[in-house]
Design an enzyme around this catalytic site. Structure first.
Site, PDB file in Angstrom:
ATOM      1  N   GLY A 298      30.040  61.241 -32.799  1.00  0.00           N
ATOM      2  CA  GLY A 298      28.936  59.436 -33.486  1.00  0.00           C
ATOM      3  C   GLY A 298      29.593  58.585 -33.159  1.00  0.00           C
ATOM      4  O   GLY A 298      29.375  57.116 -32.931  1.00  0.00           O
TER       5      GLY A 298
ATOM      6  N   HIS B  72      23.855  70.391 -29.646  1.00  0.00           N
ATOM      7  CA  HIS B  72      24.151  71.655 -29.521  1.00  0.00           C
ATOM      8  C   HIS B  72      23.314  71.865 -29.302  1.00  0.00           C
ATOM      9  O   HIS B  72      22.611  72.923 -29.682  1.00  0.00           O
ATOM     10  CB  HIS B  72      25.006  71.424 -31.066  1.00  0.00           C
ATOM     11  CG  HIS B  72      26.191  72.794 -31.169  1.00  0.00           C
ATOM     12  ND1 HIS B  72      26.363  73.698 -29.404  1.00  0.00           N
ATOM     13  CD2 HIS B  72      26.394  73.875 -32.122  1.00  0.00           C
ATOM     14  CE1 HIS B  72      27.589  74.110 -30.370  1.00  0.00           C
ATOM     15  NE2 HIS B  72      27.363  74.406 -31.469  1.00  0.00           N
TER      16      HIS B  72
ATOM     17  N   GLU C 137      36.377  74.266 -30.147  1.00  0.00           N
ATOM     18  CA  GLU C 137      36.573  73.554 -31.020  1.00  0.00           C
ATOM     19  C   GLU C 137      37.130  75.262 -31.854  1.00  0.00           C
ATOM     20  O   GLU C 137      38.449  74.914 -32.492  1.00  0.00           O
ATOM     21  CB  GLU C 137      35.968  74.224 -31.820  1.00  0.00           C
ATOM     22  CG  GLU C 137      35.072  73.201 -31.389  1.00  0.00           C
ATOM     23  CD  GLU C 137      33.189  73.027 -31.845  1.00  0.00           C
ATOM     24  OE1 GLU C 137      32.862  71.921 -31.633  1.00  0.00           O
ATOM     25  OE2 GLU C 137      32.196  74.521 -32.589  1.00  0.00           O
TER      26      GLU C 137
ATOM     27  N   ASP D 264      24.630  73.043 -38.257  1.00  0.00           N
ATOM     28  CA  ASP D 264      23.472  73.639 -36.972  1.00  0.00           C
ATOM     29  C   ASP D 264      23.416  74.885 -39.090  1.00  0.00           C
ATOM     30  O   ASP D 264      21.998  75.229 -38.250  1.00  0.00           O
ATOM     31  CB  ASP D 264      24.782  74.608 -36.738  1.00  0.00           C
ATOM     32  CG  ASP D 264      25.137  73.576 -35.841  1.00  0.00           C
ATOM     33  OD1 ASP D 264      23.805  73.190 -35.057  1.00  0.00           O
ATOM     34  OD2 ASP D 264      26.473  73.677 -34.850  1.00  0.00           O
TER      35      ASP D 264
ATOM     36  N   SER E 105      17.849  62.161 -49.688  1.00  0.00           N
ATOM     37  CA  SER E 105      19.076  62.269 -48.822  1.00  0.00           C
ATOM     38  C   SER E 105      19.847  60.205 -49.416  1.00  0.00           C
ATOM     39  O   SER E 105      19.534  59.937 -48.877  1.00  0.00           O
ATOM     40  CB  SER E 105      18.953  61.820 -47.452  1.00  0.00           C
ATOM     41  OG  SER E 105      19.544  61.495 -46.431  1.00  0.00           O
TER      42      SER E 105
END
Length: 333
Positions: free
Chosen positions: A134, A108, A195, A83, A51
């Protein structure tokens, strides 16, 4: 009336002897991790070794380890990766290492509501969803304030899942602004609808349509950009601060008259009917199925549409004009 909870109704001491793993360190992940850490909670960040966020999290003073390691040593595992990545990571790196009495949490409800993540019956499952990006969750916390959050409990094995969720919300600053109780289903379906029909899909298409109309009629593209995109922030800020009424009070009488007499022509009944179709697709799981299949196919439609929209004249004009305005276009940290 739905219940709204504030600082006085949340006991952060419930987290005192617990370790919280934040899985992911993107927009929400970095804010949750840093806010909880600054609230005196023991936090670890779970990432894959490759990462790009690994070193950033370490520089922020947080303990970083693999997702498997973080899951093993934690009592609460907050999953804050995208997601479309959650199911694979949950199945391979989280689920095998959950312990009886643990809690898994989400920002979520998508993967729980649509059955992509199926938790064991031995763990609590809750959601704390800040209603803001965030960077705002982090900035308002540092300012002594917070971002409102949604809270939901899907599985309450400990009989304390709600209290733990509220303690978590307090740790990231959410109870300073208010935490609204809801369900995974309600949060997921309203979030997706907002959205698609209004906040992102509706607004961006309306902006482009207005820009195209003016340019096709022979007006200066720079002027069209200012009128249909740049000034949107002014209007949105007024609505954000005091609702639609506040915006209408603050703008000129001419603008307000045009608003109340022409808006319904732009959003006629046919548009409202299409909104109902979009909501029905979300409620039936049709959108979720489409989204999952799109990701499995490496996003051909999504990538093509993004490329097409990036080449729209409004993007070219906007890039030029923003370079002339140093007070806009700054990247958010």
């Amino acid at each position: 009336m739905p219940s709204i909870y504030y600082d006085r109704q949340a006991d952060i001491k419930l987290l005192k002897n617990k370790t919280i793993a934040i899985i992911g360190y993107g927009s929400q992940g970095h804010a949750h991790a840093r806010n909880l850490h600054d609230s005196g909670i023991k936090v670890v960040v779970g990432l894959r070794k490759e990462s790009a966020y690994w070193e950033r999290a370490k520089k922020d003073g947080l303990k970083v380890m693999t997702v498997v390691e973080a899951t093993k040593i934690s009592n609460i595992i907050m999953i804050l990766i995208p997601d479309d990545k959650q199911r694979a990571m949950y199945d391979s790196e989280i689920a095998p290492h959950l312990k009886k009495g643990d809690a898994i949490a989400f920002g979520h409800g998508f993967n729980i509501h649509f059955g992509q993540v199926v938790p064991p019956k031995s763990v609590d499952v809750f959601m704390i969803a800040p209603k803001g990006p965030g960077h705002l969750v982090r900035r308002t916390y540092e300012q002594g304030a917070g971002v409102p959050c949604l809270m939901a409990v899907y599985q309450d094995v400990s009989k304390k899942a709600k209290e733990i969720a509220l303690a978590y919300a307090k740790g990231i600053g959410g109870t300073r602004a208010g935490v609204l109780e809801t369900t995974f289903r309600e949060e997921t379906e309203t979030d997706l609808f907002g959205e698609q029909a209004v906040l992102c899909g509706g607004v961006t298409e309306l902006i482009r349509a207005g820009f195209d109309t003016l340019v096709e009629a022979g007006y200066n593209p720079d002027l069209a950009y200012f009128e249909c995109l740049h000034e949107l922030k002014l209007i949105v800020d007024l609505i954000y601060e005091g609702g639609i009424g506040n915006m209408r009070y603050s703008i000129s009488t001419t603008a307000a008259y045009g608003d109340v007499t022409r808006g319904r022509r732009i959003i006629p009944q046919s548009t409202r009917d299409e909104m109902k179709k979009i909501l029905a697709e979300i409620q039936s799981g049709g959108f979720a199925r489409e989204f999952i299949l799109e990701n499995q196919a490496n996003r051909p439609v999504f990538n093509a549409r993004l490329k097409q929209d990036s080449e729209h004249p409004i993007e070219v004009v906007g890039e030029k004009l923003r370079k002339m305005m140093p007070f806009v276009g700054k990247k958010l940290k």
